[in-house]
Motif scaffolding. Sequence first.
Motif, PDB file in Angstrom:
ATOM      1  N   ARG A 196       2.199   1.715  -3.606  1.00 41.52           N
ATOM      2  CA  ARG A 196       1.275   1.943  -4.551  1.00 41.52           C
ATOM      3  C   ARG A 196       0.981   3.595  -4.373  1.00 41.52           C
ATOM      4  NH1 ARG A 196      -3.809   3.153  -4.707  1.00 41.52           N
ATOM      5  NH2 ARG A 196      -4.279   2.825  -2.579  1.00 41.52           N
ATOM      6  N   THR A 197       1.114   3.957  -3.027  1.00 41.42           N
ATOM      7  CA  THR A 197       0.578   5.441  -2.988  1.00 41.42           C
ATOM      8  C   THR A 197       1.714   6.306  -3.182  1.00 41.42           C
ATOM      9  OG1 THR A 197      -1.023   4.569  -1.050  1.00 41.42           O
ATOM     10  CG2 THR A 197      -0.451   6.651  -0.861  1.00 41.42           C
ATOM     11  N   GLU A 233       0.880  -1.093   0.008  1.00 43.60           N
ATOM     12  CA  GLU A 233       0.070  -0.024  -0.124  1.00 43.60           C
ATOM     13  C   GLU A 233       0.779   1.208  -0.053  1.00 43.60           C
ATOM     14  OE1 GLU A 233      -3.418   2.350   0.332  1.00 43.60           O
ATOM     15  OE2 GLU A 233      -3.100   0.367  -0.638  1.00 43.60           O
TER      16      GLU A 233
END
Length: 365
Positions: free
Chosen positions: A28-29, A25
């Motif tokens: 991805r961010t 996460e």
Amino acid sequence: MSVSNQYNMYKSIRNLLNSSISTKEISRTTSISPTTVNELRNESRDIDKTSFQNAFSLYNMSIKHKLNEEYLSKERNKGYTPSVPLQMALKKVVVSFEPLDLFAYGILKTASSQSVFSNQDNVLQNVPITKSAFITKDGQVFDCEDFGYQFNVRYYGTGPSNLVRFLSKFSKIETEKIREIVGTNSIVEYDFLNDTFSTYPSITSESAYSLYTLNNKLIMFLSAFDNYHNDFTSVFKERELKLSDAANDVVKIQDILNRNYNLPSHLKSIAYIPNKKHINRSRSFVNSPENDTYVKLLYSNYEIWIPYQIFQEKGDIFDNQEMQSLFHALNIENAITKKSSIKNTIQSFQSIDDIQTIYFDEASN
């Protein structure tokens, strides 16, 4: 970038890396490779050795997830803040829905070091009563509105929302819980030092009485007992007014002033002011206590005025059944020692043209 800001940024990134948010996460961010994120997480790569772009992306993500050090620092200080930005060391804030409740509970606005009961001679002045008060560590009381804060409780609207937003800055309690407390209680008290809420029931109504001062004495005006002007709107009256019913309010006022403001509750005399003594009885004087008062209960430091007219034109007003019912309700019928009027002797046929006064024995009252 200052040392302080650099430290906060470093701590914020470390908070993010130490969180339960997955590497996938974070990658991805922030568009940082999973390998780099893992190296930063296990500290095989130093944060200060990564690129500025990576550090900036990680810092922004920490802000998004409320993991940045600035936010967490404020959260840690909630409930332990000894003061708020008012240049005062505050202990509590207390807010009521009914205008007279804080007065009834013993919290009276003090606008200066002078007594709140002092004023100009022979001038009837309204006493300002607050519905929201800041209380300092040394016991001083200040009206919240004097500092631009408009607070209220017991419903969901602008005033309560203002209070919720204000308290959320200092309390660790969840905002929704604060909103529930503020919206459903008549009196709300928040303790800044202990991060605790206390709630109390209302003990007054807005129409119960009004407060004034006259010649350094507190005047309590029982506006709900105006039977003269109520005659014009009798169709709207919920019940028939009785002078004896005022005794309940009188006893409550005596208790409030004695217990909370150290004003003795000894009743010295009762005066009846006949209708002819009033300057004007037109509708324009409905809200003038001086013109509407017929019955005055006089104490050492205050007076209770009742705008109740007894429709008797002759004789001794204190022999009137309505006045006797008031004496009985106040339990003072046996404390009467003497009567006085302009004339020494009041005959049953004499018109009530002058103020009649009845005095009470201190030992008996």
